[in-house]
Design an enzyme around this catalytic site. Sequence first.
Site, PDB file in Angstrom:
ATOM      1  N   TYR A  93      -6.353   6.769   3.949  1.00 14.38           N
ATOM      2  CA  TYR A  93      -6.576   5.687   3.008  1.00 14.38           C
ATOM      3  C   TYR A  93      -5.789   4.426   3.400  1.00 14.38           C
ATOM      4  CZ  TYR A  93      -5.721   2.542  -0.746  1.00 14.38           C
ATOM      5  OH  TYR A  93      -5.576   1.385  -1.432  1.00 14.38           O
ATOM      6  N   ASP A 143      -9.644   4.754  -2.916  1.00 12.57           N
ATOM      7  CA  ASP A 143      -8.527   5.227  -3.743  1.00 12.57           C
ATOM      8  C   ASP A 143      -9.099   5.838  -5.024  1.00 12.57           C
ATOM      9  OD1 ASP A 143      -9.302   3.114  -5.305  1.00 12.57           O
ATOM     10  OD2 ASP A 143      -7.334   2.143  -5.375  1.00 12.57           O
ATOM     11  N   GLU A 162       0.824  -1.214   0.000  1.00 16.81           N
ATOM     12  CA  GLU A 162       0.000   0.000   0.000  1.00 16.81           C
ATOM     13  C   GLU A 162       0.857   1.263   0.000  1.00 16.81           C
ATOM     14  OE1 GLU A 162      -3.009   0.371  -0.643  1.00 16.81           O
ATOM     15  OE2 GLU A 162      -3.797  -1.644  -0.450  1.00 16.81           O
TER      16      GLU A 162
END
Length: 336
Positions: A122, A140, A39
């Site tokens: 996020y 996203d 990520e």
Amino acid sequence: MSVDASIALLAWYAVDKRRLPWRAEPGEVPDPYRIWLSEIMLQQTTVAAVRPYFEKFVTRWPSVEALAAADYGDVMAAWAGLGYYARARNLLACARKVAEAHGGRFPDTEAALRALPGIGRYTAAAIAAIAFGRRAVVVDANVERVVSRLFAVDEPLPAARERLYALADRITPERNAGDFAQAMMDLGSAVCTPRAPECGRCPLASCCTARAAGTQSLYPRKAPKAPKPRRDGVAYWLEHDGHVRLVRRPAKGLLGGMLALPTDAAPAEARWREAGSVDHVFTHFALTMKLLCAEADSRPHEEDAIWWPIASIGDAGLPTLFARLAARGTEWREAA
Ligand code: SF4
């Protein structure tokens, strides 16, 4: 979104999901370290660009403890070419924090994850949902596009971001939030694509407002972008006895912490010659960097100077801008 649509989306995902090296296969337990690493790497970066870096990192540092014990320069060099170098600094800081303050285990709540270096809303949501199965709202750019079309959101990005988040929150199920998040991301990547969404094979087609109106291509609406400002700079290729002088840039700021050619001020008095320039686009500006080259009569004694063998300059882990400038420097010496 109805329960039926959510079920249809998860059924589609079970069959059509992307095979990615950081994802757990059915029956496997997700590894928070791999999910966190992927990520961080995927921020502003494509899956194709991330794959080889991810493989390199997990081979060299297979656990968060191994990464926490890594040398700073080694991590920065391994990251070279992936861009957005603050991520690499935060990556190491985060690994060390997890090793020291959490016994080598990532915390499993969004709030505790957000307290770690380099983890924003996020990323915390993605790790909490995907690695720990918690209900979290993961939004996203792919999910923003899908949601903007599902609800035909007319407000343009970036102002619409909070509204899109609230709508994503509304459709995120209590259970299977990790699969749901990954399904939405995969749908945006493979079906609900920016230019030509394939609505005919979309599991959410029956509840998509934009599709019903035939206006898919209008979403997400975006505010016009201001042109990027231009800047100029100078870099210096100073060589002596088959070595070139490098510096480690200050930790904070542009390309912070990376090895680079000196910039701003000439590192020595010498007969400097121009060897062309390199254009590079950063997030907030476009840069034209001129290269000046010279050969030093001797190697000045300086504490912070790094003299790197030119024959292995490719192993120095220079960020892309400086790797391109170094290629110019190498051409200059061959032509000289
Ligand atoms: S129906 Fe089309 S526009 Fe709507 S979510 Fe699916 S792919 Fe996107």
